[in-house]
Design an enzyme around this catalytic site. Structure first.
Site, PDB file in Angstrom:
ATOM      1  N   ASP A  97       0.754  -1.195  -0.198  1.00  0.00           N
ATOM      2  CA  ASP A  97      -0.014   0.123  -0.039  1.00  0.00           C
ATOM      3  C   ASP A  97       0.932   1.426  -0.025  1.00  0.00           C
ATOM      4  O   ASP A  97       0.339   2.270   0.262  1.00  0.00           O
ATOM      5  CB  ASP A  97      -0.989  -0.058   1.257  1.00  0.00           C
ATOM      6  CG  ASP A  97      -0.227   0.151   2.429  1.00  0.00           C
ATOM      7  OD1 ASP A  97       0.986   0.015   2.657  1.00  0.00           O
ATOM      8  OD2 ASP A  97      -0.813  -0.018   3.492  1.00  0.00           O
ATOM      9  N   GLU A 119       0.161  -9.040  -1.159  1.00  0.00           N
ATOM     10  CA  GLU A 119      -0.560  -8.519  -0.097  1.00  0.00           C
ATOM     11  C   GLU A 119      -1.642  -7.524  -0.331  1.00  0.00           C
ATOM     12  O   GLU A 119      -1.808  -6.520  -0.239  1.00  0.00           O
ATOM     13  CB  GLU A 119       0.347  -7.791   0.964  1.00  0.00           C
ATOM     14  CG  GLU A 119      -0.050  -7.306   2.352  1.00  0.00           C
ATOM     15  CD  GLU A 119       0.859  -6.560   3.037  1.00  0.00           C
ATOM     16  OE1 GLU A 119       0.526  -5.511   3.034  1.00  0.00           O
ATOM     17  OE2 GLU A 119       1.506  -7.191   3.916  1.00  0.00           O
ATOM     18  N   GLU A 133      -2.571   5.265   2.651  1.00  0.00           N
ATOM     19  CA  GLU A 133      -2.280   3.849   2.346  1.00  0.00           C
ATOM     20  C   GLU A 133      -3.461   2.886   1.843  1.00  0.00           C
ATOM     21  O   GLU A 133      -3.322   2.256   0.963  1.00  0.00           O
ATOM     22  CB  GLU A 133      -1.589   3.111   3.368  1.00  0.00           C
ATOM     23  CG  GLU A 133      -0.036   3.265   3.845  1.00  0.00           C
ATOM     24  CD  GLU A 133       0.139   4.633   4.482  1.00  0.00           C
ATOM     25  OE1 GLU A 133      -0.869   4.850   4.985  1.00  0.00           O
ATOM     26  OE2 GLU A 133       1.276   5.034   4.716  1.00  0.00           O
ATOM     27  N   HIS A 215       5.058   5.546  13.357  1.00  0.00           N
ATOM     28  CA  HIS A 215       5.436   6.368  12.127  1.00  0.00           C
ATOM     29  C   HIS A 215       4.308   6.850  11.274  1.00  0.00           C
ATOM     30  O   HIS A 215       4.353   7.636  10.507  1.00  0.00           O
ATOM     31  CB  HIS A 215       6.385   5.787  11.166  1.00  0.00           C
ATOM     32  CG  HIS A 215       5.668   4.486  10.587  1.00  0.00           C
ATOM     33  ND1 HIS A 215       4.912   4.572   9.278  1.00  0.00           N
ATOM     34  CD2 HIS A 215       5.768   2.966  10.651  1.00  0.00           C
ATOM     35  CE1 HIS A 215       4.491   3.352   9.167  1.00  0.00           C
ATOM     36  NE2 HIS A 215       4.984   2.288   9.648  1.00  0.00           N
ATOM     37  N   ARG A 217       1.481   8.498   9.242  1.00  0.00           N
ATOM     38  CA  ARG A 217       1.185   9.737   8.918  1.00  0.00           C
ATOM     39  C   ARG A 217       0.015  10.603   9.875  1.00  0.00           C
ATOM     40  O   ARG A 217       0.068  11.553  10.168  1.00  0.00           O
ATOM     41  CB  ARG A 217       1.071  10.032   7.543  1.00  0.00           C
ATOM     42  CG  ARG A 217       2.112  10.271   6.502  1.00  0.00           C
ATOM     43  CD  ARG A 217       1.569  10.688   5.197  1.00  0.00           C
ATOM     44  NE  ARG A 217       2.710  11.065   4.405  1.00  0.00           N
ATOM     45  CZ  ARG A 217       3.744  10.383   4.234  1.00  0.00           C
ATOM     46  NH1 ARG A 217       3.957   9.331   4.442  1.00  0.00           N
ATOM     47  NH2 ARG A 217       4.622  11.193   3.316  1.00  0.00           N
ATOM     48  N   HIS A 248      11.746   5.856  13.821  1.00  0.00           N
ATOM     49  CA  HIS A 248      11.701   5.948  12.357  1.00  0.00           C
ATOM     50  C   HIS A 248      12.494   7.321  11.959  1.00  0.00           C
ATOM     51  O   HIS A 248      12.325   8.325  12.512  1.00  0.00           O
ATOM     52  CB  HIS A 248      10.151   5.899  11.871  1.00  0.00           C
ATOM     53  CG  HIS A 248       9.778   5.969  10.655  1.00  0.00           C
ATOM     54  ND1 HIS A 248      10.468   6.857   9.627  1.00  0.00           N
ATOM     55  CD2 HIS A 248       9.466   4.942   9.906  1.00  0.00           C
ATOM     56  CE1 HIS A 248       9.923   6.593   8.423  1.00  0.00           C
ATOM     57  NE2 HIS A 248       9.367   5.338   8.428  1.00  0.00           N
TER      58      HIS A 248
END
Ligand code: UD1
Ligand code: UDP
Length: 374
Positions: A97, A119, A133, A215, A217, A248
């Protein structure tokens, strides 16, 4: 004539999950297989390439500090053209994604190649969570010719969107193939790793070790601040606990995390760990607090409870199994659930089952067999 494969990825999780497929196809003489990395990530991608001994045929080297979705998407599509023109692949493989998956999918479609989505079919059905995503995965699903779904649920999601049944294969998640390979290598007697040796000196494994990553967004800003407040309180209330947070490299993560958690005695902030040290540490941890997709899938194999700092997930299987709890970013809830797992051993045992709904380590073979049979 051999069929031509082009396997493309760009970020750390894609690299981990595509590595077993790369290794399997490179061994298969019926295919001519090339690997291209967009390098949407740089250091975090290279850590994975090193461990799995993958040398890309094409490295677009596209990562820029604090990059944005607009320029990243455009530049991936543009830079894929010469690679596709040169390789002329029959099949292009993309994963999951990310912006790399979505943009490479578009470029591959323009080139006329068949697109294989690894996936495939995970859904929250809310395009804002995870952002971007969920949209990336839905779009890649529309573009793809063949869909490799990790679970029965993800297959059903695709069928509900009118994807042709014969083009979907339930394979399990290749993350388990990677994990089994990784754990065997890390536990081998002759395996030596500087990062693991360092961890042994920094952390006190007589204590309960809590492993943290984050991490997403949609958690940048307030969500991340709330998570850090919870970690600070957990560390201060529980001196018998060590918290380790490999941070990250996204500036929107590293900045606030360092600022809020830098000077607490039993919180260790470290740079992203290479995959062998990370899976070694997962095995040694008591519990994991994360918003990562891949870690939610790996942890059940190692019998580690996971507290997920998100409100929705495209991976509900482990939540239903009871090894993962969705907490969101509410500070008090994170503290309460963590302390419950620290104090109540029966509750802890109930969550540390070793059944993994995401696969059996044979996903890669199923994908290769499917493509060979076409
Ligand atoms: C990306 C993916 C996300 C995935 C995550 C895995 C998108 C939109 N997001 O998010 O789905 O879960 O990777 O980690 O595709 N950086 C470095 N070095 C690195 C990697 C990142 O410095 O090796 C910094 C750079 O400043 C970069 C920034 O992090 O610009 C953001 O990277 P980006 O790939 O855009 O977003 P992630 O948050 O990593
Ligand atoms: N991981 C790693 N080092 C770290 C943190 C995570 O190697 O310091 C691995 C982890 O084992 C998992 C993957 O990276 O396989 C998850 O990546 P990430 O959380 O960045 O992305 P997501 O899965 O959320 O897309």
């Amino acid at each position: 004539m051999k069929k031509k494969n082009l396997i493309v990825f760009g970020t750390r999780p894609e690299a981990i999950k595509m590595a077993p497929l790369v290794r399997e196809f490179l061994r298969n003489e019926n295919f001519d297989t090339k690997v291209c990395v967009t390098a949407q990530h740089r250091e975090m991608l290279d850590q994975v390439l090193n461990f799995f001994e993958i040398v890309p045929d094409y490295d677009l080297n596209l990562m820029r500090p604090n990059q944005n979705l607009f320029s990243l998407t455009a530049t991936i599509i543009e830079n894929m053209k010469p690679v596709l023109d040169e390789v002329k692949p029959d099949y292009v493989y993309v994963h999951g994604d990310t912006t790399t998956s979505m943009a490479v999918g578009i470029a591959a479609f323009y080139s006329g190649a068949k697109i294989c989505h690894v996936e495939a079919g995970l859904r929250t059905f809310n395009r804002q969570y995870p952002f971007p995503e969920e949209f990336n995965r839905q779009l890649t699903g529309k573009i793809a010719d063949y869909h490799f779904s990790p679970t029965e649920l993800s297959r059903k999601n695709l069928l509900a969107e009118n994807t042709k049944e014969e083009n979907i294969l339930v394979t399990g998640n290749t993350v388990i193939d990677a994990l089994l390979y990784g754990i065997e290598k890390v536990n081998a007697e002759d395996f030596v790793d500087a990062e693991i040796e360092k961890l042994k000196t920094v952390l006190n494994f007589q204590k309960n070790v809590i492993l943290v990553t984050g991490h997403r967004r949609e958690n940048h800003g307030e969500g991340l601040i709330n998570i850090c407040s919870a970690l600070k309180t957990i560390a201060m209330n529980n001196s018998d606990v060590d918290i380790i947070y490999p941070v990250h490299l996204n500036p929107n993560v590293i900045g606030p995390v360092n600022e809020l958690l830098d000077s607490i005695a039993n919180i260790y902030l470290v740079p992203p760990l290479a995959y062998p040290a990370f899976i070694w540490l997962m095995e040694k941890s008591y519990l994991i607090i994360t918003d990562s997709g891949g870690i939610q899938e790996e942890a059940p194999s190692l019998g580690k409870p996971v507290l997920v700092t998100r409100t929705t997930t495209e991976r509900p299987e482990a939540v239903q199994e009871g090894t993962v709890i969705l907490l969101g970013t509410d500070t008090d809830r994170i503290i309460k659930e963590t302390e419950k797992l620290l104090e109540n051993t029966d509750y802890y045992k109930g969550m540390s089952m070793l059944h993994n709904p995401y696969g059996d380590g044979k996903a890669t073979k199923r994908i290769v067999n499917f493509i060979e049979a076409l």
